[in-house]
Write an enzyme that holds these catalytic residues in place. Sequence first.
Site, PDB file in Angstrom:
ATOM      1  CG  ASN A  89       0.521  11.577  -9.440  1.00 55.70           C
ATOM      2  OD1 ASN A  89      -0.642  11.970  -9.459  1.00 55.70           O
ATOM      3  ND2 ASN A  89       0.872  10.324  -9.715  1.00 55.70           N
ATOM      4  CE  LYS A 111     -26.895  -8.788  29.054  1.00 57.89           C
ATOM      5  NZ  LYS A 111     -26.913 -10.244  29.012  1.00 57.89           N
ATOM      6  CD  GLU A 156       5.610   7.006  -9.428  1.00 58.35           C
ATOM      7  OE1 GLU A 156       5.456   6.636  -8.248  1.00 58.35           O
ATOM      8  OE2 GLU A 156       4.897   7.882  -9.940  1.00 58.35           O
ATOM      9  CB  SER A 170     -29.123  -1.551  50.114  1.00 57.11           C
ATOM     10  OG  SER A 170     -29.335  -0.178  49.886  1.00 57.11           O
ATOM     11  NE  ARG A 216       5.221   2.165   0.550  1.00 58.93           N
ATOM     12  CZ  ARG A 216       4.990   3.058  -0.401  1.00 58.93           C
ATOM     13  NH1 ARG A 216       5.708   4.152  -0.469  1.00 58.93           N
ATOM     14  NH2 ARG A 216       4.025   2.862  -1.281  1.00 58.93           N
TER      15      ARG A 216
HETATM   16  C1  UD1 Z   1       1.320   6.448  -6.369  1.00 60.22           C
HETATM   17  C2  UD1 Z   1       1.796   7.139  -7.671  1.00 60.22           C
HETATM   18  C3  UD1 Z   1       2.628   8.353  -7.271  1.00 60.22           C
HETATM   19  C4  UD1 Z   1       1.825   9.277  -6.408  1.00 60.22           C
HETATM   20  C5  UD1 Z   1       1.266   8.559  -5.191  1.00 60.22           C
HETATM   21  C6  UD1 Z   1       0.277   9.451  -4.471  1.00 60.22           C
HETATM   22  C7  UD1 Z   1       2.048   5.338  -9.304  1.00 60.22           C
HETATM   23  C8  UD1 Z   1       3.017   4.501 -10.044  1.00 60.22           C
HETATM   24  N1  UD1 Z   1       2.576   6.212  -8.439  1.00 60.22           N
HETATM   25  O1  UD1 Z   1       2.476   6.001  -5.702  1.00 60.22           O
HETATM   26  O2  UD1 Z   1       3.038   9.048  -8.461  1.00 60.22           O
HETATM   27  O3  UD1 Z   1       2.618  10.381  -6.008  1.00 60.22           O
HETATM   28  O4  UD1 Z   1       0.562   7.364  -5.589  1.00 60.22           O
HETATM   29  O5  UD1 Z   1      -0.197   8.886  -3.275  1.00 60.22           O
HETATM   30  O6  UD1 Z   1       0.855   5.229  -9.526  1.00 60.22           O
HETATM   31  N2  UD1 Z   1      -2.962  -0.279  -6.140  1.00 60.22           N
HETATM   32  C9  UD1 Z   1      -3.801  -1.176  -6.763  1.00 60.22           C
HETATM   33  N3  UD1 Z   1      -3.266  -2.158  -7.521  1.00 60.22           N
HETATM   34  C10 UD1 Z   1      -1.929  -2.289  -7.723  1.00 60.22           C
HETATM   35  C11 UD1 Z   1      -1.065  -1.360  -7.098  1.00 60.22           C
HETATM   36  C12 UD1 Z   1      -1.619  -0.361  -6.317  1.00 60.22           C
HETATM   37  O7  UD1 Z   1      -5.024  -1.101  -6.619  1.00 60.22           O
HETATM   38  O8  UD1 Z   1      -1.541  -3.202  -8.424  1.00 60.22           O
HETATM   39  C13 UD1 Z   1      -3.546   0.766  -5.293  1.00 60.22           C
HETATM   40  C14 UD1 Z   1      -3.016   0.745  -3.883  1.00 60.22           C
HETATM   41  O9  UD1 Z   1      -3.814  -0.098  -3.076  1.00 60.22           O
HETATM   42  C15 UD1 Z   1      -3.123   2.201  -3.467  1.00 60.22           C
HETATM   43  C16 UD1 Z   1      -2.986   2.963  -4.774  1.00 60.22           C
HETATM   44  O10 UD1 Z   1      -3.213   2.027  -5.800  1.00 60.22           O
HETATM   45  O11 UD1 Z   1      -4.392   2.460  -2.893  1.00 60.22           O
HETATM   46  C17 UD1 Z   1      -1.596   3.594  -4.928  1.00 60.22           C
HETATM   47  O12 UD1 Z   1      -0.624   2.569  -4.867  1.00 60.22           O
HETATM   48  P1  UD1 Z   1       0.731   2.745  -4.060  1.00 60.22           P
HETATM   49  O13 UD1 Z   1       1.519   1.509  -4.223  1.00 60.22           O
HETATM   50  O14 UD1 Z   1       0.458   3.219  -2.699  1.00 60.22           O
HETATM   51  O15 UD1 Z   1       1.410   3.902  -4.910  1.00 60.22           O
HETATM   52  P2  UD1 Z   1       2.455   4.987  -4.424  1.00 60.22           P
HETATM   53  O16 UD1 Z   1       3.806   4.373  -4.347  1.00 60.22           O
HETATM   54  O17 UD1 Z   1       1.982   5.704  -3.237  1.00 60.22           O
HETATM   55 CA    CA Z   2       0.354   5.320  -1.789  1.00 60.79          CA
END
Ligand code: UD1
Ligand code: CA
Length: 484
Positions: free
Chosen positions: A190, A372, A175, A426, A30
């Site tokens: 959450n 510098k 979600e 100067s 995003r």
């Molecule tokens: C997630 C939560 C949501 C919560 C929100 C809060 C889930 C399914 N949903 O949604 O309930 O309200 O965070 O901010 O968990 N990441 C990984 N590996 C992956 C996917 C994601 O490390 O395979 C990491 C991302 O880099 C990020 C974090 O996990 O730092 C959250 O992932 P993101 O896709 O942003 O989840 P949200 O849609 O925000």
């Molecule tokens: Ca997120």
Amino acid sequence: MPKPTSTSKAAKTKPGRFAIAILAAGKGTRLKSQHPKVLHEIAGKPLLAHVVAAASQVVPARNIFAIIGYQAERVRGALTSTGINFVVQSEQRGTGHAVMVAREALQNFETLLVLSGDVPLVQPETIARLRDFHDSHNAAMTVLTAELEEPNGYGRVFRKVRKRKETDEVERIVEQKALRGREARRREINSGIYAFATRPLYQHIGKLTTDNAHQEFYLTDLAELLREAGEKVVAVRAPGSREVLGVNTRLDLAQLDARLRDQKARELMEAGITIFRPETCDIDSDVQIGPDTVIEPFVQLVGKTKIGSNCRIRSYSVITNSELGNGVLILPGCMLEDSVVRDGAQLGPFSHLRPGSDIGEGAHVGNFVETKKTRLGKGSKANHLTYLGDSEIGEKVNVGAGTITCNYDGLGKYRTVIEDGAFIGSDTTLVAPVRVGHGAYIGAASCITEDVPDDALALGRGRQVNKAGWAAARRAKVKKIGKP
Ligand code: UD1
Ligand code: CA
């Protein structure tokens, strides 16, 4: 590393009770960016670095595991100095999958705290509070929640109701995309921050499925899975809703940046620093400032800048990774980078200190002066229109207007040394390598190509010739023939 034998101390040492995993493998679709989301900066620091800083105040760095994936090596490179561990999730198949992948690294800890690399404002006190709540409730999973005015985009937490009152216990986390009808009105979100007892976590994590809108393994589904397995799942509210805000879009990034900077300015003001119109100043989170320093509007203090007490930083100055002593005056429009300015020195307006500049105690650097890799000694002055590069300038030296060190011949860089008490007239050009001795004098407009001995006068310019009556004769001639 050699494997510890069964009698060695290492084999007996438990890894510790608490580990923190930081989910940071996602791409951040995003943001519409080529760069990993967690390396985007707010308040002058990558998102992930903010989370690591908070986590490091709760457990030692060796118990912190960042789960990285998208451009993993770049993320690792940016954070290696923190001393944390990294686990690579090469395919990003969801937040639940990230925790699965890290099983080997995490399963021997008793309790796992999960933070999100894109929820950067979380405070160490809140993480500790989550840990304690989780511990005292003997829960298998504890979710950190918040009530948001605009909960759109977040997963929502639904609690068990007993006698028409909500309890600490969680039914499920839904979600955004899976919310049905009135569920969308629920404001308890959450945060993406959790505590888990690792034993039930890894016992049941294999039951996660990808049967959802994103076809990912959702960590959030563990709430329902654990509850159905008879485990306790509870929720605790964060003290404020601000610190659990996540970054998903560029707008989120700008808003959280503004929030952090506002918070930073408040902390500084509380510590005795005056900041006029703080909303116009950009002060990075690692900047340190001593009491009674005054920061005027539209100042940027960047990176690891450190400023002493009783200084005044006037408007439109940008100070990056530099160290200022006490009582320093920076007049408007100065740019400083990787430089040192010692007690009582004065800069500007419009001075440019490039990396490696060291301005001595009480020294003055004036308008349109660029330095510098240059040390300007105690009480020395370079007040106007000057370039000082690769030079070593002693104490009480006067550098006249328009002086230039010619430090570069197109191939190499050379040093200029000016000893204590010298006077540089100067418009002098100093062709390096060159040395001007102690107390020496240089006549204005000299081009100095040879060393000047102590206390000598050096003149390196054409001699002046006066032609008597020349101008009047020319005027008379022009009058007679009608053109110049
Ligand atoms: C997630 C939560 C949501 C919560 C929100 C809060 C889930 C399914 N949903 O949604 O309930 O309200 O965070 O901010 O968990 N990441 C990984 N590996 C992956 C996917 C994601 O490390 O395979 C990491 C991302 O880099 C990020 C974090 O996990 O730092 C959250 O992932 P993101 O896709 O942003 O989840 P949200 O849609 O925000
Ligand atoms: Ca997120």
